[in-house]
Write a protein that holds these residues in place. Structure first.
Motif, PDB file in Angstrom:
ATOM      1  N   VAL A  69       0.823  -1.097   0.086  1.00 25.73           N
ATOM      2  CA  VAL A  69       0.067   0.010  -0.137  1.00 25.73           C
ATOM      3  C   VAL A  69       0.918   1.189   0.025  1.00 25.73           C
ATOM      4  O   VAL A  69       1.771   1.308   0.726  1.00 25.73           O
ATOM      5  CB  VAL A  69      -0.864   0.028   1.135  1.00 25.73           C
ATOM      6  CG1 VAL A  69      -1.589   1.430   1.274  1.00 25.73           C
ATOM      7  CG2 VAL A  69      -1.879  -1.313   1.214  1.00 25.73           C
ATOM      8  N   ARG A  70       0.353   2.288  -0.931  1.00 28.39           N
ATOM      9  CA  ARG A  70       1.425   3.661  -0.968  1.00 28.39           C
ATOM     10  C   ARG A  70       0.708   4.279  -0.039  1.00 28.39           C
ATOM     11  O   ARG A  70      -0.453   4.763  -0.152  1.00 28.39           O
ATOM     12  CB  ARG A  70       1.551   3.961  -2.318  1.00 28.39           C
ATOM     13  CG  ARG A  70       2.459   5.107  -2.503  1.00 28.39           C
ATOM     14  CD  ARG A  70       2.872   5.253  -3.913  1.00 28.39           C
ATOM     15  NE  ARG A  70       4.000   4.137  -4.294  1.00 28.39           N
ATOM     16  CZ  ARG A  70       4.545   4.348  -5.265  1.00 28.39           C
ATOM     17  NH1 ARG A  70       4.740   5.231  -6.029  1.00 28.39           N
ATOM     18  NH2 ARG A  70       5.627   3.150  -5.630  1.00 28.39           N
ATOM     19  N   ALA A  71       1.517   4.857   1.054  1.00 28.67           N
ATOM     20  CA  ALA A  71       0.910   5.798   2.055  1.00 28.67           C
ATOM     21  C   ALA A  71       1.988   6.806   2.603  1.00 28.67           C
ATOM     22  O   ALA A  71       3.181   6.244   2.482  1.00 28.67           O
ATOM     23  CB  ALA A  71       0.360   5.077   2.913  1.00 28.67           C
ATOM     24  N   MET A  77       2.502   4.474  10.015  1.00 26.99           N
ATOM     25  CA  MET A  77       2.012   4.656   8.915  1.00 26.99           C
ATOM     26  C   MET A  77       0.753   5.891   8.907  1.00 26.99           C
ATOM     27  O   MET A  77      -0.216   5.919   9.887  1.00 26.99           O
ATOM     28  CB  MET A  77       1.345   3.393   8.189  1.00 26.99           C
ATOM     29  CG  MET A  77       0.911   3.350   6.941  1.00 26.99           C
ATOM     30  SD  MET A  77       0.061   1.988   6.202  1.00 26.99           S
ATOM     31  CE  MET A  77      -0.951   2.123   4.951  1.00 26.99           C
ATOM     32  N   ILE A 100       6.067  10.070   1.068  1.00 23.34           N
ATOM     33  CA  ILE A 100       5.443   8.889   0.663  1.00 23.34           C
ATOM     34  C   ILE A 100       6.374   7.463   0.338  1.00 23.34           C
ATOM     35  O   ILE A 100       7.505   7.712   0.204  1.00 23.34           O
ATOM     36  CB  ILE A 100       4.660   9.082  -0.951  1.00 23.34           C
ATOM     37  CG1 ILE A 100       3.708  10.295  -0.835  1.00 23.34           C
ATOM     38  CG2 ILE A 100       4.207   7.676  -1.376  1.00 23.34           C
ATOM     39  CD1 ILE A 100       2.540  10.056  -0.138  1.00 23.34           C
ATOM     40  N   ARG A 141       2.256  -2.821   9.777  1.00 23.71           N
ATOM     41  CA  ARG A 141       2.376  -1.709   8.898  1.00 23.71           C
ATOM     42  C   ARG A 141       3.949  -1.420   8.883  1.00 23.71           C
ATOM     43  O   ARG A 141       4.579  -1.001   9.684  1.00 23.71           O
ATOM     44  CB  ARG A 141       1.613  -0.461   9.093  1.00 23.71           C
ATOM     45  CG  ARG A 141       0.326  -0.712   9.423  1.00 23.71           C
ATOM     46  CD  ARG A 141      -0.520  -0.884   7.973  1.00 23.71           C
ATOM     47  NE  ARG A 141      -1.765  -1.159   8.241  1.00 23.71           N
ATOM     48  CZ  ARG A 141      -2.661  -2.070   8.620  1.00 23.71           C
ATOM     49  NH1 ARG A 141      -1.990  -3.275   8.760  1.00 23.71           N
ATOM     50  NH2 ARG A 141      -3.769  -2.147   8.655  1.00 23.71           N
ATOM     51  N   GLU A 169      -2.461   7.978   7.045  1.00 22.51           N
ATOM     52  CA  GLU A 169      -3.667   7.674   6.228  1.00 22.51           C
ATOM     53  C   GLU A 169      -3.214   8.010   4.744  1.00 22.51           C
ATOM     54  O   GLU A 169      -2.738   9.152   4.470  1.00 22.51           O
ATOM     55  CB  GLU A 169      -4.869   8.520   6.789  1.00 22.51           C
ATOM     56  CG  GLU A 169      -5.173   8.019   8.000  1.00 22.51           C
ATOM     57  CD  GLU A 169      -5.946   6.787   8.019  1.00 22.51           C
ATOM     58  OE1 GLU A 169      -6.501   6.211   6.995  1.00 22.51           O
ATOM     59  OE2 GLU A 169      -5.694   6.038   9.176  1.00 22.51           O
ATOM     60  N   PRO A 170      -3.660   7.118   3.860  1.00 24.76           N
ATOM     61  CA  PRO A 170      -3.614   7.427   2.536  1.00 24.76           C
ATOM     62  C   PRO A 170      -3.990   8.731   2.043  1.00 24.76           C
ATOM     63  O   PRO A 170      -5.223   9.183   2.516  1.00 24.76           O
ATOM     64  CB  PRO A 170      -4.081   6.359   1.730  1.00 24.76           C
ATOM     65  CG  PRO A 170      -4.249   5.207   2.612  1.00 24.76           C
ATOM     66  CD  PRO A 170      -4.283   5.681   4.061  1.00 24.76           C
ATOM     67  N   GLY A 171      -3.278   9.534   1.206  1.00 28.82           N
ATOM     68  CA  GLY A 171      -3.736  10.785   0.933  1.00 28.82           C
ATOM     69  C   GLY A 171      -3.331  11.932   1.802  1.00 28.82           C
ATOM     70  O   GLY A 171      -3.416  13.085   1.742  1.00 28.82           O
ATOM     71  N   THR A 214       9.915   4.139  -1.659  1.00 34.22           N
ATOM     72  CA  THR A 214       9.162   3.617  -2.500  1.00 34.22           C
ATOM     73  C   THR A 214       9.969   2.598  -3.538  1.00 34.22           C
ATOM     74  O   THR A 214      11.288   2.670  -3.308  1.00 34.22           O
ATOM     75  CB  THR A 214       8.422   4.341  -3.677  1.00 34.22           C
ATOM     76  OG1 THR A 214       9.269   5.011  -4.301  1.00 34.22           O
ATOM     77  CG2 THR A 214       7.607   5.355  -2.718  1.00 34.22           C
ATOM     78  N   ASP A 256       5.963   2.776   0.279  1.00 32.40           N
ATOM     79  CA  ASP A 256       5.507   1.753  -0.020  1.00 32.40           C
ATOM     80  C   ASP A 256       5.457   0.905   1.240  1.00 32.40           C
ATOM     81  O   ASP A 256       6.679   0.770   1.883  1.00 32.40           O
ATOM     82  CB  ASP A 256       6.122   0.966  -1.147  1.00 32.40           C
ATOM     83  CG  ASP A 256       5.875   1.447  -2.573  1.00 32.40           C
ATOM     84  OD1 ASP A 256       4.668   2.104  -2.672  1.00 32.40           O
ATOM     85  OD2 ASP A 256       6.659   1.446  -3.391  1.00 32.40           O
ATOM     86  N   TRP A 257       4.479   0.460   1.903  1.00 32.43           N
ATOM     87  CA  TRP A 257       4.163  -0.058   2.904  1.00 32.43           C
ATOM     88  C   TRP A 257       3.895  -1.749   2.743  1.00 32.43           C
ATOM     89  O   TRP A 257       2.731  -1.937   1.960  1.00 32.43           O
ATOM     90  CB  TRP A 257       3.204   0.538   3.828  1.00 32.43           C
ATOM     91  CG  TRP A 257       3.499   1.944   4.426  1.00 32.43           C
ATOM     92  CD1 TRP A 257       3.508   2.837   3.501  1.00 32.43           C
ATOM     93  CD2 TRP A 257       3.825   2.264   5.592  1.00 32.43           C
ATOM     94  NE1 TRP A 257       4.146   3.941   4.482  1.00 32.43           N
ATOM     95  CE2 TRP A 257       4.198   3.577   5.508  1.00 32.43           C
ATOM     96  CE3 TRP A 257       4.116   1.698   6.811  1.00 32.43           C
ATOM     97  CZ2 TRP A 257       4.490   4.322   6.843  1.00 32.43           C
ATOM     98  CZ3 TRP A 257       4.627   2.230   8.071  1.00 32.43           C
ATOM     99  CH2 TRP A 257       4.799   3.660   7.677  1.00 32.43           C
TER     100      TRP A 257
END
Length: 411
Positions: free
Chosen positions: A37-39, A55, A64, A74, A57-59, A97, A66-67
């Motif tokens: 998940v990218r976050a 981690m 940034i 996480r 929240e996405p957005g 990432t 990669d998790w």
């Protein structure tokens, strides 16, 4: 040194591609299996030997990354996972990432190219997301899914990472379900049947809430390794606890004394009776260096000779620990001039070479130059054994130093 042998590294690392579990688990499990998940990164510390990422929240706000997401875990990809190609001062504790890492970290063709640059012929690679002995799956709640994840990783390791495109240059190293010695034995035998001759294990199992090597709890697993010629490979940190001196010690303290875990573990094994009960068993200590070994063997022999009556080992350790070491134990190093000056006290046949690609300690792309500088005083045949010959014999490689593939290797 006029010619330096092509290196067989017994301790490199793979950063698993995002599809390892997504492509190999039954569809019913794919939404619960390890996935990327990218976050954003909210915070991350590494103090007192403990790694603590958080981690966002996405957005949300933050760098940034990669998790890996798996149950409640996480875990971000970090620069420490893949530091080669960066100057030492550029290597910091940061989340990244896949696009920010060297492709050789996760791609077979690029890995082979980076091995060529570094005078490396073949390499044995430890995992990243599962951690060094698969403790990620041991700590998970769903053991049924955990077992599927272990098997999926092993299938990826044998069939893809070490598959035909690797040309025998990547040597498989597999995982076991640490929570069940019978299941572990079955997985050793399953992989041995397709040519695998090395399996990850914890240097100090009680740190993971598992039985110690002083019990007989591990006997089914140990018997499987003994009978199949499977080497037990223990990497520093494979007990999920890096050595440190205090809760607020900076990472530099732990990095200086990482060998201590190997030291403690080796004494455990030498004083356990296991190496007498399983005469064909072989164990190796990855990234532990070797300079500390002569004194520990000397001290262990003194304790065995003078104190075994009250020391609890008289009835199970039947020979001097140094003798057991010579027959069963291998130390691994990538940068240890002190150890090489004392190679006779360790034993030429008990030493293996490594490059630690792509970690921050790695000698890439100058592993040959480091080896030439530190081994210049040794005879060519000794260098040959250290750099590749011992690994060929231990891991059942071909005389040319390649993994023979499914069904190959020593039995």
């Amino acid at each position: 040194m006029e010619t330096f042998p092509r290196i067989i590294s017994v301790d490199d690392h793979t950063v698993e591609p995002p599809n390892v579990w997504r492509d190999r688990l039954p569809s019913a499990y794919r939404d619960r299996a390890p996935r990327i998940v990218r976050a954003p990164l909210e915070s991350m510390t590494f103090v007192g030997g403990r790694f603590a990422p958080r981690m966002g929240e996405p957005g949300g706000e933050g760098p940034i990354a990669d998790w890996w997401v798996y149950e409640d875990l996480r875990r971000p990809l970090t620069r420490l996972d893949t530091a080669v190609g960066y100057s030492r001062d550029e290597v910091r504790l940061e989340a990244i990432t896949y696009e920010q890492m060297r492709p050789g970290s996760y791609s077979v063709p690029e890995r082979l190219a980076d091995m060529d640059v570094n005078h490396v012929q073949s390499a044995l690679c430890f995992p990243t997301f599962p951690r060094f002995c698969g403790q990620t799956f041991t700590e998970a709640k769903d053991r049924e899914l955990g077992l599927l994840c272990v098997r999926a990783y092993n299938d990826w390791m044998v069939e893809e990472w070490c598959g035909p495109q690797a040309g025998g240059r990547l040597i498989p190293l597999t995982l076991i379900p640490l929570w069940d010695a019978e299941l572990a034995a079955a997985e050793v035998r399953r992989n041995a049947a397709r040519g695998v001759r090395a399996v990850c294990f914890s240097e100090i199992p009680p740190h993971l809430g598992l039985p110690s090597v002083h019990t007989e709890a591990w006997d089914p697993f140990l018997r499987a390794c003994d009978e199949t010629g499977t080497v037990i490979a223990m990497h520093i940190g494979s007990s999920s606890r890096m050595p440190s001196t205090s809760a607020d010690a900076p990472p530099a303290v732990g990095s200086t004394i990482t060998f201590a875990n190997c030291c403690f573990s080796m004494v455990d094994w030498l004083m356990s009776g296991i190496l007498d009960r399983f005469p064909s068993l072989r164990i190796m200590y990855a990234e532990g260096q070797i300079g500390w070994i002569p004194y520990i063997l000397e001290r262990a022999d003194v304790v065995w000779e003078e104190n075994r009556g009250w020391g609890g080992v008289a009835d199970k350790v039947l020979r001097p620990p140094s003798e057991l070491f010579r027959e069963h134990v291998y130390g691994c190093f990538f940068d240890d001039a002190v150890g090489l000056r004392n190679i006779d006290a360790i034993g030429v046949g008990n030493v293996l070479y490594e490059t630690d690609y792509p970690h921050s300690d790695s000698t890439w792309p100058k592993s040959r130059e480091v080896g030439e500088a530190q081994m210049g005083h040794l005879a060519p045949d000794v260098v040959e054994r250290i750099v590749r010959g011992n690994a060929i014999g231990l891991l059942g490689l071909t005389p040319e130093g390649l993994w023979p593939g499914p069904g190959g290797g020593a039995g």
